[in-house]
Scaffold this motif. Structure first.
Motif, PDB file in Angstrom:
ATOM      1  N   SER A 106       0.917  -1.277   0.102  1.00  0.00           N
ATOM      2  CA  SER A 106       0.059   0.033  -0.076  1.00  0.00           C
ATOM      3  C   SER A 106       0.620   1.167   0.092  1.00  0.00           C
ATOM      4  O   SER A 106       1.926   1.316  -0.364  1.00  0.00           O
ATOM      5  CB  SER A 106      -0.786  -0.196   1.333  1.00  0.00           C
ATOM      6  OG  SER A 106      -1.957   0.778   1.184  1.00  0.00           O
ATOM      7  N   THR A 107       0.230   2.231   0.306  1.00  0.00           N
ATOM      8  CA  THR A 107       0.977   3.596  -0.005  1.00  0.00           C
ATOM      9  C   THR A 107       0.712   4.701   1.292  1.00  0.00           C
ATOM     10  O   THR A 107      -0.493   4.471   2.175  1.00  0.00           O
ATOM     11  CB  THR A 107       0.389   4.144  -0.941  1.00  0.00           C
ATOM     12  OG1 THR A 107       0.968   5.705  -1.278  1.00  0.00           O
ATOM     13  CG2 THR A 107      -1.255   4.417  -1.098  1.00  0.00           C
ATOM     14  N   ASP A 108       1.771   5.627   1.606  1.00  0.00           N
ATOM     15  CA  ASP A 108       1.594   6.829   2.357  1.00  0.00           C
ATOM     16  C   ASP A 108       0.544   7.487   2.187  1.00  0.00           C
ATOM     17  O   ASP A 108       0.100   8.330   2.890  1.00  0.00           O
ATOM     18  CB  ASP A 108       3.028   7.529   2.420  1.00  0.00           C
ATOM     19  CG  ASP A 108       3.320   8.031   1.060  1.00  0.00           C
ATOM     20  OD1 ASP A 108       3.083   7.354   0.182  1.00  0.00           O
ATOM     21  OD2 ASP A 108       4.054   9.003   1.068  1.00  0.00           O
ATOM     22  N   GLU A 120       1.867   3.324  12.312  1.00  0.00           N
ATOM     23  CA  GLU A 120       0.573   2.535  11.612  1.00  0.00           C
ATOM     24  C   GLU A 120      -0.471   2.346  12.359  1.00  0.00           C
ATOM     25  O   GLU A 120      -1.702   2.062  11.693  1.00  0.00           O
ATOM     26  CB  GLU A 120       1.353   0.974  11.684  1.00  0.00           C
ATOM     27  CG  GLU A 120       2.422   0.373  10.871  1.00  0.00           C
ATOM     28  CD  GLU A 120       3.771   0.845  11.382  1.00  0.00           C
ATOM     29  OE1 GLU A 120       4.601   0.677  10.644  1.00  0.00           O
ATOM     30  OE2 GLU A 120       3.778   1.676  12.448  1.00  0.00           O
ATOM     31  N   LYS A 134      -6.530   2.795  -3.235  1.00  0.00           N
ATOM     32  CA  LYS A 134      -5.586   1.656  -2.481  1.00  0.00           C
ATOM     33  C   LYS A 134      -6.156   1.513  -1.223  1.00  0.00           C
ATOM     34  O   LYS A 134      -5.702   0.259  -0.724  1.00  0.00           O
ATOM     35  CB  LYS A 134      -4.200   2.569  -2.417  1.00  0.00           C
ATOM     36  CG  LYS A 134      -3.381   2.580  -3.845  1.00  0.00           C
ATOM     37  CD  LYS A 134      -2.873   1.287  -4.367  1.00  0.00           C
ATOM     38  CE  LYS A 134      -1.954   0.860  -3.400  1.00  0.00           C
ATOM     39  NZ  LYS A 134      -1.473  -0.795  -3.890  1.00  0.00           N
ATOM     40  N   TYR A 135      -6.643   2.514  -0.406  1.00  0.00           N
ATOM     41  CA  TYR A 135      -7.095   2.163   1.012  1.00  0.00           C
ATOM     42  C   TYR A 135      -8.201   1.095   0.767  1.00  0.00           C
ATOM     43  O   TYR A 135      -8.443   0.317   1.729  1.00  0.00           O
ATOM     44  CB  TYR A 135      -7.692   3.413   1.618  1.00  0.00           C
ATOM     45  CG  TYR A 135      -8.180   2.989   2.948  1.00  0.00           C
ATOM     46  CD1 TYR A 135      -7.411   2.506   4.007  1.00  0.00           C
ATOM     47  CD2 TYR A 135      -9.618   3.476   3.396  1.00  0.00           C
ATOM     48  CE1 TYR A 135      -7.786   2.373   5.370  1.00  0.00           C
ATOM     49  CE2 TYR A 135     -10.145   3.024   4.485  1.00  0.00           C
ATOM     50  CZ  TYR A 135      -9.240   2.375   5.589  1.00  0.00           C
ATOM     51  OH  TYR A 135      -9.690   2.226   6.696  1.00  0.00           O
ATOM     52  N   GLU A 138      -6.712  -2.076   1.054  1.00  0.00           N
ATOM     53  CA  GLU A 138      -6.435  -2.610   2.436  1.00  0.00           C
ATOM     54  C   GLU A 138      -7.842  -3.007   3.278  1.00  0.00           C
ATOM     55  O   GLU A 138      -7.775  -4.007   3.926  1.00  0.00           O
ATOM     56  CB  GLU A 138      -6.039  -1.220   3.234  1.00  0.00           C
ATOM     57  CG  GLU A 138      -4.566  -0.989   2.765  1.00  0.00           C
ATOM     58  CD  GLU A 138      -3.872   0.328   3.947  1.00  0.00           C
ATOM     59  OE1 GLU A 138      -4.533   0.423   4.830  1.00  0.00           O
ATOM     60  OE2 GLU A 138      -3.017   0.940   3.508  1.00  0.00           O
ATOM     61  N   ILE A 150       0.161  -5.681   5.538  1.00  0.00           N
ATOM     62  CA  ILE A 150      -0.075  -4.602   4.593  1.00  0.00           C
ATOM     63  C   ILE A 150       1.265  -3.914   4.830  1.00  0.00           C
ATOM     64  O   ILE A 150       1.793  -3.456   5.843  1.00  0.00           O
ATOM     65  CB  ILE A 150      -0.974  -3.545   5.032  1.00  0.00           C
ATOM     66  CG1 ILE A 150      -2.528  -4.049   4.740  1.00  0.00           C
ATOM     67  CG2 ILE A 150      -0.843  -2.276   4.259  1.00  0.00           C
ATOM     68  CD1 ILE A 150      -3.574  -3.396   5.265  1.00  0.00           C
ATOM     69  N   ARG A 152       3.158  -0.619   3.602  1.00  0.00           N
ATOM     70  CA  ARG A 152       3.082   0.751   2.987  1.00  0.00           C
ATOM     71  C   ARG A 152       4.591   1.470   2.607  1.00  0.00           C
ATOM     72  O   ARG A 152       5.408   1.452   3.447  1.00  0.00           O
ATOM     73  CB  ARG A 152       2.238   1.631   3.891  1.00  0.00           C
ATOM     74  CG  ARG A 152       0.822   1.224   4.160  1.00  0.00           C
ATOM     75  CD  ARG A 152       0.173   2.236   5.093  1.00  0.00           C
ATOM     76  NE  ARG A 152      -1.158   2.028   5.380  1.00  0.00           N
ATOM     77  CZ  ARG A 152      -1.789   2.134   6.676  1.00  0.00           C
ATOM     78  NH1 ARG A 152      -1.102   2.905   7.616  1.00  0.00           N
ATOM     79  NH2 ARG A 152      -3.120   1.882   6.801  1.00  0.00           N
ATOM     80  N   SER A 154       6.470   4.568   0.096  1.00  0.00           N
ATOM     81  CA  SER A 154       6.459   5.883  -0.120  1.00  0.00           C
ATOM     82  C   SER A 154       7.507   6.467  -1.075  1.00  0.00           C
ATOM     83  O   SER A 154       8.615   6.251  -1.025  1.00  0.00           O
ATOM     84  CB  SER A 154       6.667   6.830   1.107  1.00  0.00           C
ATOM     85  OG  SER A 154       6.711   8.178   1.009  1.00  0.00           O
ATOM     86  N   ILE A 210      -0.189  -4.281   9.930  1.00  0.00           N
ATOM     87  CA  ILE A 210       0.537  -3.210   8.819  1.00  0.00           C
ATOM     88  C   ILE A 210       1.577  -2.824   9.336  1.00  0.00           C
ATOM     89  O   ILE A 210       2.138  -2.599  10.684  1.00  0.00           O
ATOM     90  CB  ILE A 210      -0.507  -1.986   9.230  1.00  0.00           C
ATOM     91  CG1 ILE A 210      -2.176  -2.229   8.794  1.00  0.00           C
ATOM     92  CG2 ILE A 210       0.010  -0.793   8.379  1.00  0.00           C
ATOM     93  CD1 ILE A 210      -3.105  -1.083   9.189  1.00  0.00           C
ATOM     94  N   HIS A 212       5.071  -0.127   8.038  1.00  0.00           N
ATOM     95  CA  HIS A 212       5.480   0.866   7.072  1.00  0.00           C
ATOM     96  C   HIS A 212       6.914   0.896   6.709  1.00  0.00           C
ATOM     97  O   HIS A 212       8.072   0.787   7.367  1.00  0.00           O
ATOM     98  CB  HIS A 212       5.618   2.336   7.940  1.00  0.00           C
ATOM     99  CG  HIS A 212       4.164   2.820   8.133  1.00  0.00           C
ATOM    100  ND1 HIS A 212       3.903   3.871   8.876  1.00  0.00           N
ATOM    101  CD2 HIS A 212       2.993   2.384   7.717  1.00  0.00           C
ATOM    102  CE1 HIS A 212       2.553   4.240   8.959  1.00  0.00           C
ATOM    103  NE2 HIS A 212       1.984   3.262   8.166  1.00  0.00           N
TER     104      HIS A 212
END
Length: 286
Positions: A106-108, A120, A134-135, A138, A150, A152, A154, A210, A212
């Motif tokens: 996923s993404t920032d 997170e 994208k959310y 999730e 997940i 994430r 960036s 989740i 990061h």
């Protein structure tokens, strides 16, 4: 361990393949961009996804495939949700049928960028349709999979045949072209190799939740660009600061969507690199 990787011809998919342990059994898939070592799998086609996943019966699915053109998602909203949202749901359901762990990249951009240094546990508030779709991925992953994670990222970057922000900067400066870069958009630029290393650790340590898996920086696009020029010995005088009000973009961007990586480093026992460290590694591998 048997891995199935969607988006196998993309930057992260290719790097996951390149750094993989020789003991891993890896299958890479593509939809519209085949390479010599990928198989066809249209993630928006539920029947096709189920057939391919059942045939391969992986232990872990790493789901990298996505519609990532942020501005195009504003024009093609249904397509963005079909790929990023429903496509992830299809992967999750198929993974559940074969008992596979599903790791979704996923993404920032799921954050609105009002505070930065997001953990997170922070509340999401996606702004544009890329971020919202994208959310939605999730949400669908959590709905349809009982064994999920997940990851994430960036501003993902690294060497690849298709251009990303870092390779665009390098190419422009090597051609002595002036470039205007915003000073007021802050992220955590993520070296694809480092993200791939973290994703494999999530799989190997069988982590859920989740994470990061991003660069260990809170840095503006302008300052990041200056670091690129410094590492690759390029002319910084060609880099001109601007801001978001002067640089019109169709989709709204979070102003500070930087990600906190403490959880990854603590729970996985690994280091997420700073821009300087990753750019140096990238330069060594050119």
């Amino acid at each position: 361990m048997k891995f199935f990787i969607t988006g196998g011809s993309g930057l992260l998919g290719e790097r996951l393949s390149a750094i993989a342990n020789d003991n891993y059994d890896i299958t890479l898939s593509h939809n519209s961009n085949p390479t010599g070592n990928t198989i066809k799998c249209d993630i928006t086609n539920e029947q096709e996804v189920e057939k391919v996943i059942l045939n391969n019966s992986p232990d872990v699915i790493i789901h990298c495939a996505a519609m990532t053109n942020v501005d195009l998602c504003e024009d093609e909203i249904d397509k963005a949700y079909d790929i990023n949202g429903n496509g992830t749901g299809n992967i999750a359901r198929a993974g559940e049928k074969v008992g596979a762990k599903v790791i979704y990249v996923s993404t920032d951009f799921v954050f609105d960028g009002k505070k930065g240094n997001y953990s997170e546990d922070d509340e999401v508030n996606p702004l544009g349709y890329y971020a919202k779709s994208k959310y939605d991925g999730e949400v669908q992953l959590k709905k349809y999979s009982t064994n999920w994670a997940i990851a994430r990222v960036s501003v993902l970057y690294g060497w690849h045949k298709r251009q990303n922000f870092t390779t665009w900067v390098i190419n422009q400066l090597r051609q002595d072209n002036d470039i205007n870069i915003v000073t007021d958009q802050i992220n955590s630029p993520t070296f694809a190799d480092n993200a791939a290393e973290a994703i494999y650790e999530i799989a190997l340590q069988d982590k859920n939740g989740i994470y990061h898996t991003a660069g260990n920086d809170e840095i503006s696009r302008y300052d990041f660009t200056m670091k690129i020029a410094e590492e690759f010995d390029l002319n910084k005088e060609l880099i001109h600061p601007t801001n978001s009000t002067e640089f019109v973009q169709k989709a709204p961007r979070p102003m500070n969507s930087s990600l906190n990586v403490h959880k990854v480093e603590k729970e996985l026992g690994m280091r997420m690199e700073t821009c300087s460290e990753s750019l140096h590694r990238m330069a060594e591998n050119e």
